[in-house]
Design a protein around this motif. Structure first.
Motif: not given
Lengths: 260, 309
Positions: A132, A137, A151-152, A155-156, A159-162
């Motif tokens: 953190r 990514t 995924a959520w 993001k929390k 992180c940038a999620v792809k």
């Protein structure tokens, strides 16, 4: 690092979706010492079926609590999913070597890329939490949009999620390793460290990409284990430095050291 | 009442009759966080060979109903590295160390190994593993033939004063005859049973679940076979028996002792509960007290045979 055997009380047990469950345990000694990438070995009952413990990645650790994230795939995980809050689990941990990651004070290094395939999200969530504040990514791969995991949560953690799905129902259509390849070729020469966990073919593809690009990659492997503590020599993998135990020297290995 | 809990294996005196079985306890260091290692009667090391051995390809283990199949293939660092890296920790524990050894080249290697072990004063006993089913290229185990067993034990006996234990295979017609051969050749004790030959198949892939194909079965699934064999051997030989095969708890350890074992080894159970040996030690003591048995050796072979009507 010291290991512990303890009776851990189940604090929460939640079905995320389908066969996927998240469980929170009270395990102070393990929570305090756990590194991302380490695992616990769980005895789901006192009987003879299943006979052996089952290893599961540590999915998170905070205060006196740890989390695990698991998919019901057989008898042991079925029994585990039936456990109720307040019941006790006999666990060993924190086992294995874990990922090597920069400590908060020394985060000048290039931002890391996490690559998760299927249940590979389990230890990487914990790693994302530890990272953190770093521009991490995450590439998440799944068969379909419906099977995408965590995924959520990524993001929390900032992180940038792809996303990559085999059928293209979400994000990039194709394998998550191809998404990684595209990302690396778009960004030009990179020294962003890679951390990956997922099925063996995915890890192998990630290792090939990392090795070709000369990028350091840490891969968390999964193997059948009988003891989880380095005694039985059942879970060995081939490395340039001879056979290594996934449960002891691993589960995290450097991509450049593995022989597939 | 003062109960006597120590046992003798030849001239070797053990504080208690519970041993860690070869191949299931590493070189003990793996268990140091989970139990007080000094609680054990003795530790039997993972089998060593003269040269390092890589062992067999993965997957090497698979769980079966109440059992565990393994074909590790005697992976070990070889004698030299063992002495350098593993022995110092074992010495520090302060309980008897029994070195399990195997040979890739029949008797020559055994003799070479034993002559080197003769110089290690902390190693009090040698276990001849002539019963490992997982060494490629050997269709017959030494311990499947009474004459070969006699020959190798006798040769080793000639060159060592260490306590000599011969580990026997259950994959035979008459284990009593093999045990007799070991006794006649001068073995101080016999240890039984090693794993039972087994196989498990992935039906979707039609491949064996353990890469080597045939593997060795251990765990509670084999316990009745092991107890029966201990009883058979007890009725054939006078030397002490170290009994093993699927001991999971106090009551299963007692079965072996009542059937004729002087000591017991804990194997697969170490993988499930790494402090099980210590728990069995205290459970055995409790059993003796509860049944007012003054000496654990009085229990050995105390099986009451049902009288015929």
């Amino acid at each position: 690092m010291k290991n512990f055997q303890l009776k851990a009380k189940i604090l929460a047990q939640t079905r995320i979706k389908d066969n996927y469950w998240r469980c929170e345990l009270s395990a102070p000694q393990i929570a305090k010492n756990a590194l991302a990438g380490q695992f616990i070995n769980i005895r789901v009952n006192d009987g003879l079926d299943p006979l052996l413990r089952r290893p599961l990645s540590i999915h998170g650790a905070r205060g006196s609590k740890i989390k695990i994230f698991y998919k019901v795939v057989g008898k042991a995980t079925e029994i585990l999913a039936q456990k109720k809050v307040g019941e006790m689990l006999d666990i060993l941990g924190p086992l294995g070597s874990g990922f090597t990651y920069p400590q908060p004070a020394a985060r000048r290094s290039p931002p890391p890329i996490l690559v998760a395939g299927g249940m590979g999200v389990a230890p990487l969530i914990f790693l994302a939490e530890k990272l953190r504040g770093v521009k991490t990514t995450v590439l998440i791969g799944a068969k379909t949009k419906g099977q995408l995991l965590c995924a959520w949560e990524f993001k929390k953690s900032g992180c940038a999620v792809k996303i990559a799905t085999d059928d293209g129902s979400s994000g990039f259509k194709g394998r998550v390793s191809d998404l990684l390849k595209n990302l690396l070729s778009a960004s030009g020469p990179s020294s962003q460290p890679i951390y990956a966990c997922g099925p063996k073919p995915m890890l192998r593809a990630v290792a090939d990409i990392a090795n070709v690009c000369g990028i350091p990659a840490q891969l968390s492997l999964e193997e059948h284990m009988s003891c989880g503590i380095g005694a039985c020599l059942g879970c060995v993998v081939r490395t340039k430095d001879g056979l290594k135990r996934v449960c002891k020297e691993g589960p995290v290995f450097l991509a450049k050291d593995l022989i597939w | 009442m003062q109960t006597k809990f120590s046992v003798e294996i030849g001239k070797l005196k053990l504080n208690n009759p519970v041993l860690a079985a070869s191949g299931t306890f590493g070189y003990a260091e793996e268990f140091k966080d989970f139990m007080d290692l000094r609680k054990l009667g003795a530790i039997v090391t993972k089998t060593l060979t003269l040269k390092p051995r890589q062992g067999n390809p993965a997957p090497r283990t698979c769980e079966t109903p109440a059992g565990l199949l393994n074909s590790i293939g005697l992976e070990n660092p070889g004698l030299e590295i063992f002495i350098q890296d593993k022995l110092p920790f074992l010495k520090k524990i302060g309980i008897p160390i029994i070195m399990s050894i195997a040979s890739e080249e029949e008797s020559l290697e055994f003799l070479e190994l034993v002559s080197r072990i003769n110089l290690i004063k902390e190693v009090v006993a040698v276990e001849l593993n002539i019963s490992c089913p997982n060494v490629q290229g050997r269709s017959n185990l030494i311990s499947q033939d009474a004459e070969s067993t006699y020959k190798i034990v006798q040769e080793v006996r000639k060159i060592t004063d260490k306590v000599l234990i011969t580990k026997l295979s259950p994959n035979v017609t008459s284990i009593g005859a093999i045990a007799e051969a070991a006794e006649k050749a001068g073995s101080d004790a016999v240890a039984l049973i090693n794993t039972l030959g087994g196989m498990s198949i992935d039906v979707e892939q039609r491949k064996p679940k353990v890469a080597a194909g045939i593997a060795g079965l251990s765990g509670p699934a084999i316990r009745p076979v092991a107890v029966r064999m201990v009883w058979e051997v007890f009725n054939k030989v006078k030397i002490p028996i170290i009994g093993m095969g699927g001991i999971m708890d106090v009551s299963s350890a007692l079965e072996f002792i009542i059937a004729g074992a002087t000591a017991v080894s804990i194997g697969t159970a170490n993988f499930i509960n790494p402090k099980i040996s210590a728990e069995i030690v205290s459970g055995l003591k409790e059993y003796l007290t509860r049944n007012k048995i003054a000496d654990i050796q009085d229990l050995t072979g105390s099986l009451k045979i049902c009288s015929q009507r």
